[in-house]
Design a protein around this motif. Structure first.
Motif, PDB file in Angstrom:
ATOM      1  N   THR A   1     -27.492  48.807  17.467  1.00 54.18           N
ATOM      2  CA  THR A   1     -27.427  49.389  18.819  1.00 54.18           C
ATOM      3  C   THR A   1     -26.433  50.545  18.868  1.00 54.18           C
ATOM      4  OG1 THR A   1     -27.981  47.241  19.782  1.00 54.18           O
ATOM      5  CG2 THR A   1     -27.014  48.883  21.244  1.00 54.18           C
ATOM      6  N   LYS A   2     -25.261  50.365  18.270  1.00 49.77           N
ATOM      7  CA  LYS A   2     -24.254  51.435  18.232  1.00 49.77           C
ATOM      8  C   LYS A   2     -24.770  52.633  17.442  1.00 49.77           C
ATOM      9  CE  LYS A   2     -20.186  48.435  18.633  1.00 49.77           C
ATOM     10  NZ  LYS A   2     -18.937  47.977  17.958  1.00 49.77           N
ATOM     11  N   ALA A   3     -25.428  52.351  16.313  1.00 47.42           N
ATOM     12  CA  ALA A   3     -25.956  53.434  15.479  1.00 47.42           C
ATOM     13  C   ALA A   3     -27.041  54.217  16.210  1.00 47.42           C
ATOM     14  CB  ALA A   3     -26.502  52.866  14.174  1.00 47.42           C
ATOM     15  N   GLN A   4     -27.850  53.548  17.024  1.00 51.03           N
ATOM     16  CA  GLN A   4     -28.903  54.233  17.774  1.00 51.03           C
ATOM     17  C   GLN A   4     -28.306  55.173  18.823  1.00 51.03           C
ATOM     18  OE1 GLN A   4     -31.437  50.455  18.436  1.00 51.03           O
ATOM     19  NE2 GLN A   4     -32.913  52.113  18.586  1.00 51.03           N
ATOM     20  N   ARG A   5     -27.201  54.761  19.450  1.00 52.92           N
ATOM     21  CA  ARG A   5     -26.555  55.642  20.419  1.00 52.92           C
ATOM     22  C   ARG A   5     -26.051  56.911  19.736  1.00 52.92           C
ATOM     23  NH1 ARG A   5     -23.360  51.007  22.067  1.00 52.92           N
ATOM     24  NH2 ARG A   5     -24.457  49.766  23.629  1.00 52.92           N
ATOM     25  N   THR A   6     -25.420  56.745  18.579  1.00 52.85           N
ATOM     26  CA  THR A   6     -24.935  57.904  17.831  1.00 52.85           C
ATOM     27  C   THR A   6     -26.094  58.789  17.391  1.00 52.85           C
ATOM     28  OG1 THR A   6     -23.065  56.591  17.000  1.00 52.85           O
ATOM     29  CG2 THR A   6     -23.579  58.627  15.828  1.00 52.85           C
ATOM     30  N   MET A   7     -27.189  58.161  16.971  1.00 52.09           N
ATOM     31  CA  MET A   7     -28.357  58.906  16.513  1.00 52.09           C
ATOM     32  C   MET A   7     -28.966  59.736  17.641  1.00 52.09           C
ATOM     33  SD  MET A   7     -31.952  57.325  15.166  1.00 52.09           S
ATOM     34  CE  MET A   7     -32.246  56.725  16.835  1.00 52.09           C
ATOM     35  N   GLU A   8     -29.023  59.180  18.850  1.00 54.57           N
ATOM     36  CA  GLU A   8     -29.598  59.908  19.977  1.00 54.57           C
ATOM     37  C   GLU A   8     -28.797  61.165  20.293  1.00 54.57           C
ATOM     38  OE1 GLU A   8     -32.390  59.419  21.438  1.00 54.57           O
ATOM     39  OE2 GLU A   8     -32.895  57.557  20.383  1.00 54.57           O
ATOM     40  N   SER A   9     -27.469  61.063  20.213  1.00 51.84           N
ATOM     41  CA  SER A   9     -26.645  62.254  20.457  1.00 51.84           C
ATOM     42  C   SER A   9     -26.772  63.253  19.308  1.00 51.84           C
ATOM     43  CB  SER A   9     -25.183  61.853  20.651  1.00 51.84           C
ATOM     44  OG  SER A   9     -24.667  61.250  19.477  1.00 51.84           O
ATOM     45  N   ALA A  10     -26.930  62.753  18.081  1.00 55.62           N
ATOM     46  CA  ALA A  10     -27.062  63.648  16.930  1.00 55.62           C
ATOM     47  C   ALA A  10     -28.387  64.399  16.950  1.00 55.62           C
ATOM     48  CB  ALA A  10     -26.942  62.852  15.630  1.00 55.62           C
ATOM     49  N   ARG A  11     -29.410  63.804  17.525  1.00 53.48           N
ATOM     50  CA  ARG A  11     -30.708  64.466  17.584  1.00 53.48           C
ATOM     51  C   ARG A  11     -30.653  65.744  18.406  1.00 53.48           C
ATOM     52  NH1 ARG A  11     -35.241  59.604  18.237  1.00 53.48           N
ATOM     53  NH2 ARG A  11     -35.359  59.088  16.003  1.00 53.48           N
ATOM     54  N   VAL A  12     -29.744  65.794  19.357  1.00 56.07           N
ATOM     55  CA  VAL A  12     -29.587  67.015  20.157  1.00 56.07           C
ATOM     56  C   VAL A  12     -29.148  68.168  19.261  1.00 56.07           C
ATOM     57  CG1 VAL A  12     -28.334  68.065  22.065  1.00 56.07           C
ATOM     58  CG2 VAL A  12     -29.022  65.662  22.200  1.00 56.07           C
ATOM     59  N   TYR A  13     -28.222  67.893  18.342  1.00 55.41           N
ATOM     60  CA  TYR A  13     -27.763  68.919  17.407  1.00 55.41           C
ATOM     61  C   TYR A  13     -28.894  69.357  16.479  1.00 55.41           C
ATOM     62  CZ  TYR A  13     -22.943  67.756  18.710  1.00 55.41           C
ATOM     63  OH  TYR A  13     -21.770  67.561  19.393  1.00 55.41           O
ATOM     64  N   GLY A  14     -29.626  68.377  15.948  1.00 59.03           N
ATOM     65  CA  GLY A  14     -30.713  68.716  15.035  1.00 59.03           C
ATOM     66  C   GLY A  14     -31.841  69.467  15.704  1.00 59.03           C
ATOM     67  N   ASP A  15     -32.216  69.022  16.900  1.00 63.33           N
ATOM     68  CA  ASP A  15     -33.301  69.693  17.623  1.00 63.33           C
ATOM     69  C   ASP A  15     -32.941  71.129  17.991  1.00 63.33           C
ATOM     70  OD1 ASP A  15     -34.824  67.426  17.462  1.00 63.33           O
ATOM     71  OD2 ASP A  15     -34.308  66.687  19.468  1.00 63.33           O
ATOM     72  N   SER A  16     -31.659  71.374  18.295  1.00 62.14           N
ATOM     73  CA  SER A  16     -31.246  72.738  18.644  1.00 62.14           C
ATOM     74  C   SER A  16     -31.372  73.668  17.443  1.00 62.14           C
ATOM     75  CB  SER A  16     -29.810  72.732  19.155  1.00 62.14           C
ATOM     76  OG  SER A  16     -28.913  72.307  18.141  1.00 62.14           O
ATOM     77  N   ALA A  17     -30.997  73.164  16.259  1.00 62.84           N
ATOM     78  CA  ALA A  17     -31.101  73.989  15.055  1.00 62.84           C
ATOM     79  C   ALA A  17     -32.558  74.275  14.711  1.00 62.84           C
ATOM     80  CB  ALA A  17     -30.403  73.295  13.884  1.00 62.84           C
ATOM     81  N   VAL A  18     -33.389  73.220  14.736  1.00 62.97           N
ATOM     82  CA  VAL A  18     -34.804  73.390  14.407  1.00 62.97           C
ATOM     83  C   VAL A  18     -35.486  74.289  15.436  1.00 62.97           C
ATOM     84  CG1 VAL A  18     -37.010  72.185  14.171  1.00 62.97           C
ATOM     85  CG2 VAL A  18     -34.933  71.179  13.210  1.00 62.97           C
ATOM     86  N   GLY A  19     -35.147  74.105  16.716  1.00 66.80           N
ATOM     87  CA  GLY A  19     -35.758  74.921  17.766  1.00 66.80           C
ATOM     88  C   GLY A  19     -35.411  76.392  17.642  1.00 66.80           C
ATOM     89  N   LEU A  20     -34.180  76.683  17.221  1.00 58.13           N
ATOM     90  CA  LEU A  20     -33.774  78.076  17.056  1.00 58.13           C
ATOM     91  C   LEU A  20     -34.537  78.739  15.921  1.00 58.13           C
ATOM     92  CD1 LEU A  20     -31.947  80.439  17.782  1.00 58.13           C
ATOM     93  CD2 LEU A  20     -30.239  79.499  16.214  1.00 58.13           C
ATOM     94  N   PHE A  21     -34.670  78.031  14.802  1.00 61.15           N
ATOM     95  CA  PHE A  21     -35.395  78.605  13.667  1.00 61.15           C
ATOM     96  C   PHE A  21     -36.857  78.865  14.011  1.00 61.15           C
ATOM     97  CE2 PHE A  21     -32.118  76.242  10.971  1.00 61.15           C
ATOM     98  CZ  PHE A  21     -31.341  77.380  10.834  1.00 61.15           C
ATOM     99  N   LYS A  22     -37.443  77.993  14.825  1.00 64.94           N
ATOM    100  CA  LYS A  22     -38.820  78.219  15.256  1.00 64.94           C
ATOM    101  C   LYS A  22     -38.901  79.412  16.204  1.00 64.94           C
ATOM    102  CE  LYS A  22     -40.507  73.453  14.820  1.00 64.94           C
ATOM    103  NZ  LYS A  22     -41.053  72.272  15.538  1.00 64.94           N
TER     104      LYS A  22
END
Length: 243
Positions: free
Chosen positions: A10-31
């Motif tokens: 459960t704790k790891a999923q919370r961290t993962m959800e916040s980390a996805r924002v960072y990853g999605d921003s990078a991928v979205g910019l490259f696209k």
């Protein structure tokens, strides 16, 4: 053990959800700037961990890395985690550039990912793109190894859309380090959540198997005990009859 593992997931999923924002921003910019994913000299970063007892999660990411390296034998290799390093360094020792261990001992952090990104960029290895291989979390019982492309500074500078922003060389270098840190943070967080979920499943299966084994051994013991008692009674009755 299952309850403890569930709390960690459960704790790891919370961290993962916040980390996805960072990853999605990078991928979205490259696209958005339409960066080419073609690469002549890629650097493969494999994300795993130092701990086992979590099924075949490390083998899956190692297999994905092997498939990519088989198609790109000239690629450099960077490994996060002892488990993947033990599986890959024998066959790809010449490709190995740098490795890291003791990552995300408690929870993944962006600062830790930024330090790893800086060390990779300072390693002196020449590459025109980075391919991050990691396990993407799908559910508590499922994960999927994927390859995330991160274009290099040269590919970004050659994009037609980025030229409209009048970005200079030093800024692109800093941007490369920042986007690599974002992508690594996302990959480490996804892999960490997948690992804990796989460990929870492995512990649940181990608990179930142990319970079944106890039942079988108890049944075997009771049958053996009953057979011994029966034989002793037969001996007593036979002796009494003979007298």
């Amino acid at each position: 053990m299952k309850m403890i593992a569930s709390t960690k997931v459960t704790k790891a999923q919370r961290t993962m959800e916040s980390a996805r924002v960072y990853g999605d921003s990078a991928v979205g910019l490259f696209k958005h700037i339409e960066v080419s994913n073609e690469s002549k000299k890629p650097l493969v970063i494999v994300v795993s961990s130092d701990r086992g007892l979590c099924g075949g999660i490390h083998s899956s990411v190692s297999k994905a890395a092997r498939r990519y390296l088989a198609q790109h034998p000239e690629a450099g290799l960077s490994i996060i985690g002892i488990k993947a390093k033990a599986q890959l360094q024998r066959d790809f020792r010449e490709n190995l550039v740098i490795s890291f261990d003791s990552v995300a001992k408690i929870l993944p952090t962006w600062n830790e990912a930024a330090l790893i990104a800086r060390e990779i960029l300072k390693s002196g290895e020449e590459f025109d793109s980075i391919q991050i291989v990691f396990n993407r979390f799908k559910s508590v019982i499922a994960f999927e190894p994927i390859v995330l492309p991160v274009p290099g500074a040269t590919a970004v500078s050659e994009s037609q859309k980025i030229n409209s922003y009048e970005v200079e060389g030093p800024t692109l270098q800093g941007f490369q380090e920042f986007t690599l840190a974002n992508a690594l943070y996302w990959a480490i967080a996804e892999g960490y959540a997948s690992e804990l979920a796989a460990r929870r499943t492995a512990m649940e299966n181990a608990t179930k198997n142990a319970g079944e084994m106890i039942q079988k051994l108890t049944l075997t013991y009771n049958r053996s005990r009953q057979a011994t008692i029966t034989n002793e009674l037969i001996d007593i009755i036979t002796g009494a009859s003979a007298m």
